[in-house]
Design an enzyme around this catalytic site. Structure first.
Site, PDB file in Angstrom:
ATOM      1  N   HIS A  93      -5.938 -17.118  -5.993  1.00 40.90           N
ATOM      2  CA  HIS A  93      -4.355 -17.665  -6.043  1.00 40.90           C
ATOM      3  C   HIS A  93      -3.741 -18.092  -4.490  1.00 40.90           C
ATOM      4  O   HIS A  93      -2.583 -18.564  -4.088  1.00 40.90           O
ATOM      5  CB  HIS A  93      -3.005 -16.890  -6.688  1.00 40.90           C
ATOM      6  CG  HIS A  93      -3.243 -17.302  -8.473  1.00 40.90           C
ATOM      7  ND1 HIS A  93      -2.831 -18.470  -8.690  1.00 40.90           N
ATOM      8  CD2 HIS A  93      -3.607 -17.020  -9.062  1.00 40.90           C
ATOM      9  CE1 HIS A  93      -3.344 -19.021 -10.366  1.00 40.90           C
ATOM     10  NE2 HIS A  93      -3.884 -17.545 -10.676  1.00 40.90           N
ATOM     11  N   LYS A 141      10.586 -23.870  -4.622  1.00 36.99           N
ATOM     12  CA  LYS A 141       9.441 -23.108  -4.441  1.00 36.99           C
ATOM     13  C   LYS A 141       9.822 -22.094  -3.335  1.00 36.99           C
ATOM     14  O   LYS A 141      11.356 -21.648  -2.884  1.00 36.99           O
ATOM     15  CB  LYS A 141       8.510 -23.848  -3.215  1.00 36.99           C
ATOM     16  CG  LYS A 141       8.510 -24.507  -2.160  1.00 36.99           C
ATOM     17  CD  LYS A 141       7.300 -25.175  -1.471  1.00 36.99           C
ATOM     18  CE  LYS A 141       7.167 -26.189  -2.501  1.00 36.99           C
ATOM     19  NZ  LYS A 141       5.850 -26.630  -3.276  1.00 36.99           N
ATOM     20  N   ARG A 142       9.412 -21.114  -3.601  1.00 35.85           N
ATOM     21  CA  ARG A 142       9.523 -19.534  -2.924  1.00 35.85           C
ATOM     22  C   ARG A 142       9.178 -19.801  -1.570  1.00 35.85           C
ATOM     23  O   ARG A 142       9.066 -20.424  -0.799  1.00 35.85           O
ATOM     24  CB  ARG A 142       8.392 -18.499  -3.456  1.00 35.85           C
ATOM     25  CG  ARG A 142       8.127 -16.903  -2.732  1.00 35.85           C
ATOM     26  CD  ARG A 142       6.985 -16.392  -3.356  1.00 35.85           C
ATOM     27  NE  ARG A 142       5.709 -16.919  -3.361  1.00 35.85           N
ATOM     28  CZ  ARG A 142       5.151 -16.761  -2.215  1.00 35.85           C
ATOM     29  NH1 ARG A 142       4.965 -16.016  -1.134  1.00 35.85           N
ATOM     30  NH2 ARG A 142       3.542 -17.280  -1.918  1.00 35.85           N
ATOM     31  N   LYS A 167       5.078 -22.468   3.876  1.00 32.08           N
ATOM     32  CA  LYS A 167       4.913 -23.870   3.075  1.00 32.08           C
ATOM     33  C   LYS A 167       6.074 -23.937   3.646  1.00 32.08           C
ATOM     34  O   LYS A 167       6.604 -25.277   3.087  1.00 32.08           O
ATOM     35  CB  LYS A 167       5.998 -22.886   1.631  1.00 32.08           C
ATOM     36  CG  LYS A 167       5.387 -22.489   1.032  1.00 32.08           C
ATOM     37  CD  LYS A 167       5.650 -21.787  -0.396  1.00 32.08           C
ATOM     38  CE  LYS A 167       5.313 -20.960  -1.287  1.00 32.08           C
ATOM     39  NZ  LYS A 167       4.354 -21.510  -2.351  1.00 32.08           N
ATOM     40  N   THR A 170       2.049 -25.740  -8.195  1.00 30.40           N
ATOM     41  CA  THR A 170       2.574 -26.467  -9.986  1.00 30.40           C
ATOM     42  C   THR A 170       3.206 -27.285  -9.628  1.00 30.40           C
ATOM     43  O   THR A 170       3.818 -28.541 -10.171  1.00 30.40           O
ATOM     44  CB  THR A 170       2.412 -25.682 -10.369  1.00 30.40           C
ATOM     45  OG1 THR A 170       2.840 -24.238 -10.702  1.00 30.40           O
ATOM     46  CG2 THR A 170       0.555 -25.572 -10.871  1.00 30.40           C
ATOM     47  N   LYS A 228       4.892 -30.781 -11.737  1.00 30.25           N
ATOM     48  CA  LYS A 228       6.102 -30.975 -12.508  1.00 30.25           C
ATOM     49  C   LYS A 228       6.824 -32.250 -11.547  1.00 30.25           C
ATOM     50  O   LYS A 228       7.365 -32.919 -12.794  1.00 30.25           O
ATOM     51  CB  LYS A 228       6.726 -29.478 -12.171  1.00 30.25           C
ATOM     52  CG  LYS A 228       5.976 -28.767 -12.945  1.00 30.25           C
ATOM     53  CD  LYS A 228       7.131 -26.915 -12.714  1.00 30.25           C
ATOM     54  CE  LYS A 228       5.441 -26.358 -13.098  1.00 30.25           C
ATOM     55  NZ  LYS A 228       5.745 -24.661 -12.117  1.00 30.25           N
TER      56      LYS A 228
END
Length: 806
Positions: A354, A541-542, A547, A649, A653
């Protein structure tokens, strides 16, 4: 027990539970008692459906899959189970007639504290999809007493508090003390050779693993998956020490054992944290492997057919120790030869990678590993030795052998162990799978090319559209029928309405209502009033540097400074919404949260821009909060540096709820772009090949620092935002003479990011054009469903068949 109960039957059952278990009539019952009574009813239905499913599976001798993962981000269960069982509407009516609101009952349930981010949410979606499709897939994880943590922002700084989710969540868990197993740590190993090899583990410390079962319902009365959670304890109690007054010493072993299942992902920036994480991972796999074998032997009387009847999936490297643990059981307990045991192992395990981030590919110091897991260490040594010999015979290249070795330079590489032992290795998006084959694991893929495949991640469309966004769900059903709930690919039928003005206006109306709902939540929790007519731009998100929440924050600061400089400039009002948790030991991530909060405080208190710009950081991001944010989102920020995000993901969504992706060509964004077309996504930034070329040629942030906007922003960080200097963030971006700053190329992508935001505002100013983009995103989202992903895993990797519940 039938699931198709009507309103009156539900009322009768609730009243019965209240009277028998709490001794109260419904008019005197508390909301807590209503909640627990409701869960008891659902549990009874699920347990009976599970019994029927397992009976049918056993009759067919169907192969089972066991999905090992350190986290399953389940969220709340009551509403989800009611929806899947077709009881939601009847339950809401029953609750109303009993003097309660279903909303109040649902809100009482805490989010299950079993996960952190996309990895855990993916695992939860997969169990839901497997149950809905009738595939025999069960999960294993740890029953974390305090979850990961409950986030509280104090003066902009993330503070971690225990997540006491079990106070309302334990009602979903059924303890199975009769199936507890023992896991052994530390000690020494004695080997003897008589007529056969004998291994004795002495002076070990034992931990009792107690299983708790959570039922995961399938949609439309199909099947029920089982998530088994392990809780650690030690039943030993030194009464002699206790009677001598040494109370702490008397319970020390029990406390040390229970620490294993206290918290998800304890900080590992110290030796004790690393040791605890290693104990957690072995605890999970040892208990699970013992349990899987027990289940297998309850159906069959031999281990000879184990790999024919069982597939075990390693989700990321955390459960990699399942490989040597199965070897231990086959060699030491079943007396298999090495060759026969390895043959079973290599036909049983599959592995999903992942991440492409080197720091996330787990590596354990050899000394810690050897001390805590002495027998497992011996087996890993032997696996490594044989594997290295095999590689050398294949390539005659000592350098390649060293790179592929499981043990190298005092480190044990868990990803290498997984690839060595697993018959399948998959990435989770097309671009990610290409990276792991051509870069990250290139040596492996060249020697073992048949192992590597791609299965793009998926999400539960029923949870994230049908349950989270009932207004949109109802409208879609009116337009194209309800078939998309079980066949998400039917959403493409929405495309025929892409130029229907009436439909596009209705979509805008639904989005506005969802934005108002989100605005109400923001007002209630932060006391900040946001403009529901502004663009709702969301990044949830985390928190990790790759990111690039920092890129978003710097752009917001840039916009604010421009508004202050040019108050009359044309500017479409925007509300930027963040939700993120940082790992407790990740200082820079916590500093970025602090920066976002300081920017928010400065902007939100400035009345001169209050009608144009607002920044919201919603603390304690979790599944139930995402279910409020996502339906109201209009721009989906997916802005990781190209080549760093495996899939994502959250982008899927948000897409199915009509948000337009603003992102880089990274992870699943690439496939989203293919699905919707370039005109219906907002792409910016360097491509993966450009990132690699820049790294190889030498990336120098100073080349971008001279850009007037960037230099001003760096000066702004240093001088202070909201009264706080962020010199450390500025230094991490600027770097030094050697060009070692800005590892995720925030400065390189900054100008492109600013330009795509200008483009987004221009498109948003044309409502019909924007709503057409939104519709096309919804219509193209079906290919990203978890149902599709589970079908691919089942057919391509696990080789399993569906089992009917009837």
């Amino acid at each position: 027990m039938k699931a198709s109960m009507n309103k009156e039957e539900i009322k009768e059952r609730i009243c019965t539970k209240l009277e028998h278990h709490f001794g109260v009539p419904p008019e005197n019952a508390t909301l807590e008692q209503f909640y627990r009574a409701s869960v008891m009813i659902i549990q009874e239905i699920l347990i009976e459906k599970r019994r029927k499913f397992v009976t049918n599976q056993r009759a067919k001798e169907a192969k089972s899959v066991y999905y090992l993962c350190m986290e399953f981000l389940i969220g709340r269960s009551l509403r989800n189970n009611l929806y899947n069982l077709g009881l939601l509407e009847s339950f809401e009516e029953a609750a109303k007639e009993l003097g309660q609101t279903s909303f109040g009952i649902f809100e009482l349930e805490p989010d299950s504290g079993l996960g952190n981010g996309g990895l855990g949410r993916l695992a939860a979606c997969f169990l839901d999809a497997a149950a809905s499709l009738g595939y025999p897939v069960d999960g294993y994880t740890i029953r974390y007493e305090f979850g990961i943590f409950r986030q509280k922002i104090v003066d902009g700084w993330q503070t971690e508090l225990p997540d006491l989710w079990l106070q309302g969540g334990e009602v979903w868990l059924t303890p199975r003390v009769d199936e507890a197993v023992t896991v052994k740590f530390d000690g020494q190993v004695i080997e003897k050779w008589n007529e056969e090899h004998h291994v004795e583990h002495i002076n070990y410390k034992s931990v009792l693993a107690i299983p708790y079962d959570m039922m995961i319902s399938g949609y439309n009365n199909t099947s029920v998956s089982l998530l088994r959670l392990w809780s650690a304890t030690n039943l030993s109690f030194d009464i002699k020490l206790f009677n001598q007054g040494n109370y702490l010493d008397a319970v020390e072993q029990k406390a040390m054992a229970e620490a294993i299942s206290n918290v998800l992902y304890p900080s590992d920036n110290h030796t004790e944290g690393k040791s605890l994480r290693l104990r957690q991972q072995y605890f999970l796999v040892s208990a699970s492997m013992q349990d899987i074998i027990r289940k297998h032997l309850s159906w069959y009387d031999s281990m000879e057919n184990f790999s024919d009847k069982v597939a075990i999936h390693i989700n990321e490297t955390h459960p990699a120790l399942a490989v040597p643990e199965l070897m231990r059981i086959l060699l030491d307990d079943w007396k298999y030869s090495w060759e026969d045991a390895w043959n079973i192992v290599t036909k049983t395990f599959a592995y999903t990678n992942h991440t492409v981030m080197n720091e996330a590919l787990e590596v354990w110091p050899e000394e810690i590993f050897k001390r805590i897991l002495p027998r497992i260490y011996q087996l890993v040594q032997e696996i490594n030795s044989r594997f290295c010999n095999e590689i050398y015979e294949m390539c005659k290249d000592p350098s390649r052998v060293s790179q592929m070795a499981i043990i190298n330079s005092g480190q044990i590489h868990m990803a290498n162990l997984c690839i060595c032992a697993c018959f399948s290795v998959n990435g989770v998006s097309k671009i990610h799978s290409g990276i792991i084959k051509n870069n990250l694991f290139r040596n492996f893929s060249e020697l073992f090319p048949s192992k590597f495949i791609n299965i793009t991640n998926g999400f539960s469309n029923r949870r994230w559209l049908c349950q989270s966004n009932p207004l949109l769900c109802t409208f879609l059903s009116e337009l194209i029928g309800p078939g998309y709930e079980t066949k998400p690919e039917e959403l493409k039928n929405l495309l025929k309405y892409a130029d229907n003005k009436e439909v596009l206006l209705k979509l805008a109306e639904i989005k506005k209502k969802n934005k108002l709902r989100l605005a109400d939540y923001i007002k209630e929790t932060t006391q900040i009033q946001v403009n529901p007519d502004s663009i709702f731009d969301v990044q949830i998100k985390r928190l990790h540097e790759y990111k690039r929440q920092l890129l978003n924050a710097l752009h917001i600061l840039h916009l604010y400074d421009k508004l202050k400089e040019h108050p009359g400039m044309e500017f479409y009002p925007r509300t930027f919404i963040f939700g993120a948790k940082a790992a407790p030991g990740y200082y820079m991530a916590k500093q970025i949260i602090r920066l976002i909060c300081c920017i928010a405080n400065e902007i939100n208190s400035d009345k001169s821009v209050s009608d144009k710009l607002k920044i919201i950081f919603l603390e304690d991001y979790r599944v139930s909060l995402a279910e409020i944010i996502i339906p109201g989102a209009e721009i989906s920020e997916q802005i990781s540096l190209a080549g760093t995000e495996a899939s994502g993901t959250g982008n899927m969504k948000l897409m199915i709820n009509g948000a337009v992706t603003l992102g880089t060509m990274d992870g699943a964004n690439v496939e989203i772009s293919e699905a919707v077309g370039e005109d219906n996504i907002l792409i910016f930034g360097l491509r993966t090949n450009e990132v690699e070329a820049l790294k190889e040629g030498g990336y120098y942030p100073s080349n971008y620092y001279n850009h007037s906007s960037i230099s001003r922003l760096m000066e702004r960080l240093i001088s202070g935002v909201g009264g706080v200097s962020f010199q450390d963030i500025a230094s991490s971006l600027i770097g030094g003479q050697n060009g070692n700053g800005d590892p995720y190329m925030v400065l390189a992508d900054f100008e492109s990011y600013c330009q795509i935001h200008k483009e987004a505002a221009l498109r948003y100013a044309d409502p019909l054009k924007w709503n057409r983009m939104s519709l096309i995103n919804i219509a193209a989202s079906g290919r990203f469903s978890a149902d599709r992903a589970i079908e691919e895993y089942s057919n391509w990797i696990w080789k399993i068949n569906q089992v009917s519940i009837r």
